[in-house]
Design a protein around this motif. Structure first.
Motif, mmCIF file in Angstrom:
data_model
loop_
_atom_site.group_PDB
_atom_site.id
_atom_site.type_symbol
_atom_site.label_atom_id
_atom_site.label_comp_id
_atom_site.label_asym_id
_atom_site.label_seq_id
_atom_site.Cartn_x
_atom_site.Cartn_y
_atom_site.Cartn_z
ATOM 1 N N UNK A 140 -17.015 19.494 32.203
ATOM 2 C CA UNK A 140 -16.679 18.496 33.213
ATOM 3 C C UNK A 140 -16.582 17.103 32.588
ATOM 4 N N UNK A 141 -16.006 16.176 33.364
ATOM 5 C CA UNK A 141 -15.886 14.795 32.884
ATOM 6 C C UNK A 141 -17.254 14.184 32.634
ATOM 7 N N UNK A 142 -18.216 14.476 33.494
ATOM 8 C CA UNK A 142 -19.568 13.938 33.310
ATOM 9 C C UNK A 142 -20.229 14.512 32.059
ATOM 10 N N UNK A 143 -20.018 15.793 31.818
ATOM 11 C CA UNK A 143 -20.578 16.410 30.612
ATOM 12 C C UNK A 143 -19.968 15.785 29.355
ATOM 13 N N UNK A 144 -18.668 15.575 29.379
ATOM 14 C CA UNK A 144 -18.010 14.974 28.221
ATOM 15 C C UNK A 144 -18.464 13.534 28.025
ATOM 16 N N UNK A 187 -27.136 19.271 22.636
ATOM 17 C CA UNK A 187 -26.529 19.072 23.957
ATOM 18 C C UNK A 187 -25.209 19.823 24.070
ATOM 19 N N UNK A 188 -24.462 19.897 22.978
ATOM 20 C CA UNK A 188 -23.233 20.675 22.971
ATOM 21 C C UNK A 188 -23.522 22.145 23.273
ATOM 22 N N UNK A 189 -24.446 22.731 22.543
ATOM 23 C CA UNK A 189 -24.759 24.148 22.717
ATOM 24 C C UNK A 189 -25.335 24.414 24.103
ATOM 25 N N UNK A 190 -26.057 23.440 24.646
ATOM 26 C CA UNK A 190 -26.639 23.599 25.982
ATOM 27 C C UNK A 190 -25.582 23.813 27.056
ATOM 28 N N UNK A 191 -24.361 23.400 26.801
ATOM 29 C CA UNK A 191 -23.288 23.584 27.774
ATOM 30 C C UNK A 191 -23.040 25.060 28.079
ATOM 31 N N UNK A 198 -12.818 15.367 21.099
ATOM 32 C CA UNK A 198 -11.426 15.241 21.532
ATOM 33 C C UNK A 198 -10.761 16.606 21.639
ATOM 34 N N UNK A 199 -11.046 17.477 20.699
ATOM 35 C CA UNK A 199 -10.452 18.820 20.723
ATOM 36 C C UNK A 199 -11.063 19.665 21.852
ATOM 37 N N UNK A 200 -12.357 19.488 22.093
ATOM 38 C CA UNK A 200 -12.999 20.204 23.205
ATOM 39 C C UNK A 200 -12.421 19.730 24.533
ATOM 40 N N UNK A 201 -12.264 18.419 24.679
ATOM 41 C CA UNK A 201 -11.714 17.858 25.909
ATOM 42 C C UNK A 201 -10.301 18.362 26.165
ATOM 43 N N UNK A 202 -9.555 18.636 25.095
ATOM 44 C CA UNK A 202 -8.188 19.137 25.216
ATOM 45 C C UNK A 202 -8.139 20.653 25.338
ATOM 46 N N UNK A 203 -9.323 21.292 25.361
ATOM 47 C CA UNK A 203 -9.420 22.767 25.428
ATOM 48 C C UNK A 203 -8.699 23.429 24.255
ATOM 49 N N UNK A 204 -8.675 22.732 23.123
ATOM 50 C CA UNK A 204 -8.041 23.258 21.904
ATOM 51 C C UNK A 204 -9.099 24.060 21.142
ATOM 52 N N UNK A 205 -9.232 25.311 21.505
ATOM 53 C CA UNK A 205 -10.336 26.129 20.997
ATOM 54 C C UNK A 205 -10.310 26.305 19.485
ATOM 55 N N UNK A 206 -9.136 26.579 18.927
ATOM 56 C CA UNK A 206 -9.077 26.862 17.495
ATOM 57 C C UNK A 206 -9.298 25.612 16.649
ATOM 58 N N UNK A 207 -8.764 24.478 17.091
ATOM 59 C CA UNK A 207 -8.991 23.239 16.343
ATOM 60 C C UNK A 207 -10.458 22.825 16.416
ATOM 61 N N UNK A 208 -11.066 22.992 17.598
ATOM 62 C CA UNK A 208 -12.487 22.660 17.740
ATOM 63 C C UNK A 208 -13.332 23.533 16.831
ATOM 64 N N UNK A 209 -13.019 24.825 16.784
ATOM 65 C CA UNK A 209 -13.760 25.751 15.918
ATOM 66 C C UNK A 209 -13.579 25.387 14.452
ATOM 67 N N UNK A 210 -12.362 24.992 14.078
ATOM 68 C CA UNK A 210 -12.089 24.619 12.683
ATOM 69 C C UNK A 210 -12.863 23.363 12.294
ATOM 70 N N UNK A 211 -12.956 22.410 13.221
ATOM 71 C CA UNK A 211 -13.678 21.162 12.932
ATOM 72 C C UNK A 211 -15.161 21.424 12.737
ATOM 73 N N UNK A 212 -15.776 22.230 13.617
ATOM 74 C CA UNK A 212 -17.215 22.482 13.469
ATOM 75 C C UNK A 212 -17.493 23.292 12.208
ATOM 76 N N UNK A 213 -16.575 24.195 11.845
ATOM 77 C CA UNK A 213 -16.787 24.959 10.601
ATOM 78 C C UNK A 213 -16.719 24.033 9.398
ATOM 79 N N UNK A 214 -15.743 23.124 9.381
ATOM 80 C CA UNK A 214 -15.642 22.153 8.289
ATOM 81 C C UNK A 214 -16.873 21.248 8.256
#
Length: 226
Positions: free
Chosen positions: A111-115, A147-151, A194-210
């Motif tokens: 949600x917007x509040x969570x972000x 806090x991210x994982x708590x989501x 930014x990638x999470x907010x855009x629901x860009x799952x693969x880019x978000x996963x790539x960023x956290x792995x890096x």
């Protein structure tokens, strides 16, 4: 902790002394300011923090349960020594847990509040990084990632990730790369959000792995037995 007394914050009443002491001591451990070959007593730490020994002793015992300290009978507490092999093994587990978790978080469209809450935490971490306040940054960085994982609403997963994040830092942060590493990491938090907010799952996963792999190369670099 005599040499670091001036670096310790005054504990405030808005949060329990036990919780605050645990946060401060955890920061001292993972930043490498508490040496594995030294002994630390509750009365001495309490004196440095200007509080009674009881909440500090409770905080130290909490950190024993988290695997960061070990009690030395009738003498005090020592930082747990982690080998480079153990360190690497924990990072591998973190990759297995956190990368798919971030993918799922992006897919779930927070949600917007969570972000907003996450961006606020990222801003705090970035400010501490820019100021070069390593302990404050490490605590803010920990709150951000937890806090991210708590989501996901999975309490056992959140607790496990929190524990693993602390344990990989037992070898300490290589001093030569500390400032540049935390500034870069703080910047990556915004890329990830930014990638999470855009629901860009693969880019978000790539960023956290890096993010995790680079962290692996910095924490404990060149130290600790094999």
């Amino acid at each position: 902790m005599t040499d670091t007394q001036d670096e310790l914050p005054q504990l405030m009443s808005h949060q329990s002394f036990r919780e605050q002491a645990r946060e401060v001591i955890r920061g001292m451990i993972v930043s490498g300011k508490m040496a594995p070959d030294a002994l630390y007593s509750a009365p001495k730490i309490a004196s440095d923090l200007n509080v009674s020994a009881t909440p500090v002793r409770e905080a130290l015992l909490d950190l024993v349960q988290e695997g960061l300290l070990r009690p030395v009978r009738n003498r005090g507490f020592q930082v747990v020594i982690m080998t480079a092999k153990e360190h690497d093994d924990v990072f591998k587990i973190r990759l297995l847990l956190e990368v798919p978790s971030i993918r799922e978080i992006a897919k779930s469209s927070p949600t917007a509040n969570q972000m907003k809450g996450l961006y606020d935490l990222a801003n705090a971490a970035r400010q501490f990084a820019r100021e070069g306040d390593l302990i404050a940054y490490l605590n803010a960085d920990r709150r951000f990632h937890i806090s991210l994982i708590e989501l996901l609403g999975n309490k056992p997963l959140t607790e496990l990730v929190a524990s693993l994040r602390d344990r990989v830092r037992l070898l300490g942060l290589a001093n030569s790369g500390a400032r540049s590493h935390i500034v870069q990491s703080a910047t990556e938090h915004f890329e990830l959000l930014d990638r999470i907010a855009a629901s860009d799952t693969e880019s978000a996963a790539a960023i956290i792995e890096r993010h995790l792999r680079r962290s692996r190369d910095v924490w404990g670099a060149g130290s600790g037995p094999a």
